[in-house]
Scaffold this motif. Structure first.
Motif, PDB file in Angstrom:
ATOM      1  N   THR A 137       0.806  -1.219   0.000  1.00 36.37           N
ATOM      2  CA  THR A 137       0.000   0.000   0.000  1.00 36.37           C
ATOM      3  C   THR A 137       0.840   1.271   0.000  1.00 36.37           C
ATOM      4  OG1 THR A 137      -0.357  -0.732   2.266  1.00 36.37           O
ATOM      5  CG2 THR A 137      -2.284  -0.531   0.877  1.00 36.37           C
ATOM      6  N   ALA A 138       1.952   1.209   0.696  1.00 34.35           N
ATOM      7  CA  ALA A 138       2.801   2.402   0.770  1.00 34.35           C
ATOM      8  C   ALA A 138       3.290   2.781  -0.624  1.00 34.35           C
ATOM      9  CB  ALA A 138       3.985   2.143   1.691  1.00 34.35           C
ATOM     10  N   ALA A 139       3.752   1.782  -1.346  1.00 35.88           N
ATOM     11  CA  ALA A 139       4.253   2.043  -2.700  1.00 35.88           C
ATOM     12  C   ALA A 139       3.137   2.592  -3.581  1.00 35.88           C
ATOM     13  CB  ALA A 139       4.825   0.769  -3.302  1.00 35.88           C
ATOM     14  N   GLN A 140       1.968   1.992  -3.439  1.00 36.11           N
ATOM     15  CA  GLN A 140       0.838   2.460  -4.250  1.00 36.11           C
ATOM     16  C   GLN A 140       0.498   3.913  -3.948  1.00 36.11           C
ATOM     17  OE1 GLN A 140      -2.048  -0.661  -3.377  1.00 36.11           O
ATOM     18  NE2 GLN A 140      -2.033  -1.176  -5.569  1.00 36.11           N
ATOM     19  N   SER A 141       0.465   4.232  -2.655  1.00 35.09           N
ATOM     20  CA  SER A 141       0.123   5.598  -2.289  1.00 35.09           C
ATOM     21  C   SER A 141       1.173   6.551  -2.824  1.00 35.09           C
ATOM     22  CB  SER A 141       0.071   5.783  -0.778  1.00 35.09           C
ATOM     23  OG  SER A 141      -0.436   4.659  -0.147  1.00 35.09           O
ATOM     24  N   LEU A 142       2.412   6.164  -2.654  1.00 34.61           N
ATOM     25  CA  LEU A 142       3.502   7.049  -3.050  1.00 34.61           C
ATOM     26  C   LEU A 142       3.402   7.383  -4.526  1.00 34.61           C
ATOM     27  CD1 LEU A 142       6.012   8.542  -2.378  1.00 34.61           C
ATOM     28  CD2 LEU A 142       7.334   6.463  -2.701  1.00 34.61           C
ATOM     29  N   ARG A 143       3.194   6.365  -5.310  1.00 34.27           N
ATOM     30  CA  ARG A 143       3.128   6.579  -6.738  1.00 34.27           C
ATOM     31  C   ARG A 143       1.764   7.129  -7.165  1.00 34.27           C
ATOM     32  NH1 ARG A 143       5.045   6.460 -12.126  1.00 34.27           N
ATOM     33  NH2 ARG A 143       3.891   8.391 -12.207  1.00 34.27           N
ATOM     34  N   ILE A 177       5.644  18.363   6.450  1.00 33.66           N
ATOM     35  CA  ILE A 177       5.524  17.095   7.171  1.00 33.66           C
ATOM     36  C   ILE A 177       5.935  15.999   6.210  1.00 33.66           C
ATOM     37  CG2 ILE A 177       3.918  15.431   8.169  1.00 33.66           C
ATOM     38  CD1 ILE A 177       2.392  17.531   9.425  1.00 33.66           C
ATOM     39  N   PRO A 178       6.835  15.137   6.611  1.00 28.66           N
ATOM     40  CA  PRO A 178       7.300  14.081   5.699  1.00 28.66           C
ATOM     41  C   PRO A 178       6.134  13.225   5.207  1.00 28.66           C
ATOM     42  CG  PRO A 178       8.620  14.120   7.702  1.00 28.66           C
ATOM     43  CD  PRO A 178       7.482  15.064   7.908  1.00 28.66           C
ATOM     44  N   ASN A 179       6.196  12.846   3.984  1.00 25.61           N
ATOM     45  CA  ASN A 179       5.178  11.977   3.396  1.00 25.61           C
ATOM     46  C   ASN A 179       5.268  10.579   3.998  1.00 25.61           C
ATOM     47  OD1 ASN A 179       4.287   9.880   1.553  1.00 25.61           O
ATOM     48  ND2 ASN A 179       3.757  11.582   0.204  1.00 25.61           N
ATOM     49  N   THR A 180       4.159  10.174   4.613  1.00 26.71           N
ATOM     50  CA  THR A 180       4.170   8.899   5.327  1.00 26.71           C
ATOM     51  C   THR A 180       4.348   7.697   4.401  1.00 26.71           C
ATOM     52  OG1 THR A 180       1.835   9.443   5.501  1.00 26.71           O
ATOM     53  CG2 THR A 180       3.058   9.210   7.538  1.00 26.71           C
ATOM     54  N   ALA A 181       3.757   7.797   3.228  1.00 25.41           N
ATOM     55  CA  ALA A 181       3.873   6.677   2.299  1.00 25.41           C
ATOM     56  C   ALA A 181       5.328   6.435   1.936  1.00 25.41           C
ATOM     57  CB  ALA A 181       3.054   6.956   1.041  1.00 25.41           C
ATOM     58  N   ALA A 182       6.021   7.519   1.637  1.00 25.94           N
ATOM     59  CA  ALA A 182       7.439   7.388   1.270  1.00 25.94           C
ATOM     60  C   ALA A 182       8.241   6.825   2.431  1.00 25.94           C
ATOM     61  CB  ALA A 182       7.998   8.743   0.852  1.00 25.94           C
ATOM     62  N   GLN A 183       7.947   7.296   3.617  1.00 27.32           N
ATOM     63  CA  GLN A 183       8.659   6.797   4.785  1.00 27.32           C
ATOM     64  C   GLN A 183       8.431   5.312   4.991  1.00 27.32           C
ATOM     65  OE1 GLN A 183       7.247   9.597   7.791  1.00 27.32           O
ATOM     66  NE2 GLN A 183       9.363  10.299   8.051  1.00 27.32           N
ATOM     67  N   SER A 233       8.467   1.032   8.240  1.00 26.17           N
ATOM     68  CA  SER A 233       7.593   1.250   9.390  1.00 26.17           C
ATOM     69  C   SER A 233       6.472   2.182   8.973  1.00 26.17           C
ATOM     70  CB  SER A 233       8.388   1.872  10.527  1.00 26.17           C
ATOM     71  OG  SER A 233       7.546   2.685  11.315  1.00 26.17           O
ATOM     72  N   THR A 234       5.236   1.769   9.240  1.00 21.44           N
ATOM     73  CA  THR A 234       4.116   2.570   8.760  1.00 21.44           C
ATOM     74  C   THR A 234       3.651   3.565   9.802  1.00 21.44           C
ATOM     75  OG1 THR A 234       2.516   1.001   9.617  1.00 21.44           O
ATOM     76  CG2 THR A 234       3.316   0.633   7.391  1.00 21.44           C
ATOM     77  N   LYS A 235       4.183   3.456  10.997  1.00 27.76           N
ATOM     78  CA  LYS A 235       3.745   4.320  12.098  1.00 27.76           C
ATOM     79  C   LYS A 235       2.233   4.247  12.258  1.00 27.76           C
ATOM     80  CE  LYS A 235       7.117   6.584  14.240  1.00 27.76           C
ATOM     81  NZ  LYS A 235       7.153   6.783  15.704  1.00 27.76           N
ATOM     82  N   SER A 236       1.705   3.085  12.049  1.00 22.14           N
ATOM     83  CA  SER A 236       0.291   2.932  12.322  1.00 22.14           C
ATOM     84  C   SER A 236       0.026   1.526  12.826  1.00 22.14           C
ATOM     85  CB  SER A 236      -0.538   3.225  11.072  1.00 22.14           C
ATOM     86  OG  SER A 236      -0.631   2.085  10.258  1.00 22.14           O
TER      87      SER A 236
END
Lengths: 343, 343
Positions: free
Chosen positions: A51-57, B48-54, B60-63
């Motif tokens: 999901t992170a990759a999807q959101s990022l892109r 604020i840093p982009n969470t998806a990229a992080q 770590s998704t921090k969630s």
DNA sequence: ACTCATTGTGAAATCGATTTCTTGTAAAGA
DNA sequence: TCTTTACAAGAAATCGATTTCACAATGAGT
């Protein structure tokens, strides 16, 4: 096992990442035989896109935020709000959205969540009268800010530029009052002790409108307002004052079931009989209202439905559709039980 | 305005992205003067840093996810659970974690969320007896699967390989029963109608232990169990049967306050006086219990605290610390009000 | 037979952060 | 003075997906 990625799937099915992505998103042509192979590889590995990759892109997080704007002294979560949350959550999940609940004042939560870009849309519950964050957001022209749609769960003139799904407080209270009047009551007392000042004031308008129509005068000694204490404590406090009253109303409308119930408890422990000596009605239809003594006549407020509608509205916004109606209002239905006597 | 990224900050403060990242994470040396400039740029832009990229990079998704394993027919959310959720949520936010609530059966939610890799850790509320997903997870050796820590909110022998924070049901019920016995009661009726079968059965053990210790015999005609209907409906149903009873117990212990309250309501509408004719006690200390008629003697179950502790435990796990205690148990405190009479 | 449109596919760029690699500089030690 | 160490900071690789670009191959239309 390290996690399966799109490259693994590509390798397994002998194609490139691009092709895998194409069948994943489904918005491009892919050779049927390859498609089958890819689908099989996905099936076999239990692959789920990161999901992170999807959101990022892709710029979509597939998650929404629900801001629960509770008072700091609000020590428990009321039934209707929780039902609403349940409604939001289940409709969101159905469409593959995650929901993050943020229990924090709107003025803090909103700016943070907007800049974090961690959600696609926001639903705000428990709006207060002075929400700087919303107000300033409403002013900035939409060219600014990366357009995160917001749906409010309390309609308010002040913030009417935001779409909303709310209970039709004025109308519901009007109808409910008319119903009470139709039961022969003329002397009506009011207890207002909800944290939701907006709702309370709208309801009061509705009640007063019904009064006016029937030539009933509003008597301030029968109006009890305690908004700074626990609502059930308020019910008890009102009962004490109420019992001292020279001339008592024949019915009391409490702004929430909890209040009505604690009022009934306090008043009956002093020997007054509900509804024989005094009728009491509430609003919400909390589960307990059905099993109290006497069972409470009340206005059924559909929290779950509100949640479902709020998400549906947010989803339309996310999909770029425009709303047929910007401000939805939900009607209550009157639940007749035994705490209101015909006179 | 398009969103501010780390590159913007780098540009504004005349350094490279790497340096900005270094002050952001704070685990490397950066020249003080540059640090100040960077911090200022961050401040100015509200970056604020982009969470998806992080998440994508940092793993770590921090969630965290909270699985609310409610019954399909469970039409409302009970007080203690909501308090727990509030406890989780506020401690999580304090440390910068988002919380996603997933209202879905554990067996469906768990596998999905694990593969999605969208949360760092999971808290499971409302565990059922047969949770295949958990069971199979417990079996797979930890070399498998990308280790997402899980904390359960109900201790259960079956799943004891998972850490847990739960109420000390057996002990709490034992103590509560002893207290009731100390008030002179010998004839004790029981109403069990909670969806939480695990808790109910543990509590029953505690009660029976206290019985045994005092030479009280368990009488099955005084044991009322309805787990397949609404709990308040159960209170009402029990009252009907109860009133028919030739010989009645002097006190009834309900497994939850709601049940006690609806039982009291039903029983008093038939003219029985609580606590003069019959004592009734509950468990939970829901807000209404203080304002009922009579105010309910009950066991105060600290939901908020459970939530806080659960998150704290999960956080330790996330930080790779090992737990001093794997299974925490929370004691209740007895709240003396007026529904239990000394005899 | 020669354009032109339609499909199908891989290589490479991109999203926004973190981290490794590398290089440069200044202080400390021999 | 020359080497060693510590500190600073940029360049580039990386995370896992999507999307653009470029290039084939096929088929249709004239």
């Amino acid at each position: 096992m390290k996690t399966t990625t799109i490259s693994d799937i590509a390798l397994l099915s002998g194609v490139s990442k691009s092709t895998v992505s194409r069948v994943l998103t489904g918005n491009s042509f892919v050779d049927e035989s390859k498609k089958i192979k890819i689908l099989k590889a996905i099936e076999d590995t239990g692959y789920i896109p990161n999901t992170a990759a999807q959101s990022l892109r892709g710029r979509s997080t597939k998650s929404i935020g629900v801001i629960l704007n509770l008072d700091p002294d609000y020590h428990f979560s009321d039934f209707v709000s929780m039902e609403t949350l349940r409604g939001i959550s289940s409709s969101a999940q159905m469409l593959g959205y995650r929901v993050s609940v943020i229990i924090e004042p709107c003025n803090q939560a909103l700016p943070k969540i907007l800049r974090e870009q961690s959600v696609d849309g926001i639903i705000v519950m428990g709006l207060k009268e002075k929400e700087e964050a919303l107000f300033s957001l409403a002013k900035t022209d939409n060219s600014e800010s990366p357009h995160v749609p917001i749906v409010l769960l309390n309609y308010s003139e002040e913030y009417k530029s935001f779409p909303s799904v709310s209970f039709d407080n004025e109308e519901n209270a009007y109808n409910f009052t008319r119903y009470i009047l139709s039961m022969g009551h003329q002397d009506i007392g009011l207890i207002d002790s909800s944290k939701d000042v907006l709702a309370v004031s709208n309801r009061k308008h509705g009640i007063l409108r019904a009064f006016e129509e029937s030539g009933i005068v509003f008597r301030s000694e029968w109006y009890f307002e305690y908004t700074n204490i626990n609502k059930m404590e308020a019910g008890r406090k009102v009962a004490i004052n109420f019992l001292q009253l020279e001339k008592k109303p024949s019915v009391v409308i409490a702004s929430e079931d909890d209040i009505a119930l604690s009022f009934i408890a306090a008043v009956s422990s002093s020997g007054l009989k509900v509804p024989d000596d005094i009728s009491v009605v509430g609003v919400d239809n909390i589960p307990m209202s059905q099993y109290s003594n006497p069972p409470l006549t009340t206005e059924k407020v559909e929290g779950y439905r509100r949640g479902v509608m709020a998400f549906k509205m947010l989803k339309s916004l996310l999909d770029g559709e425009d709303l047929k109606e910007k401000h939805l209002k939900i009607r209550s239905v009157i639940v007749e039980r035994n705490s209101l006597k015909k006179i």
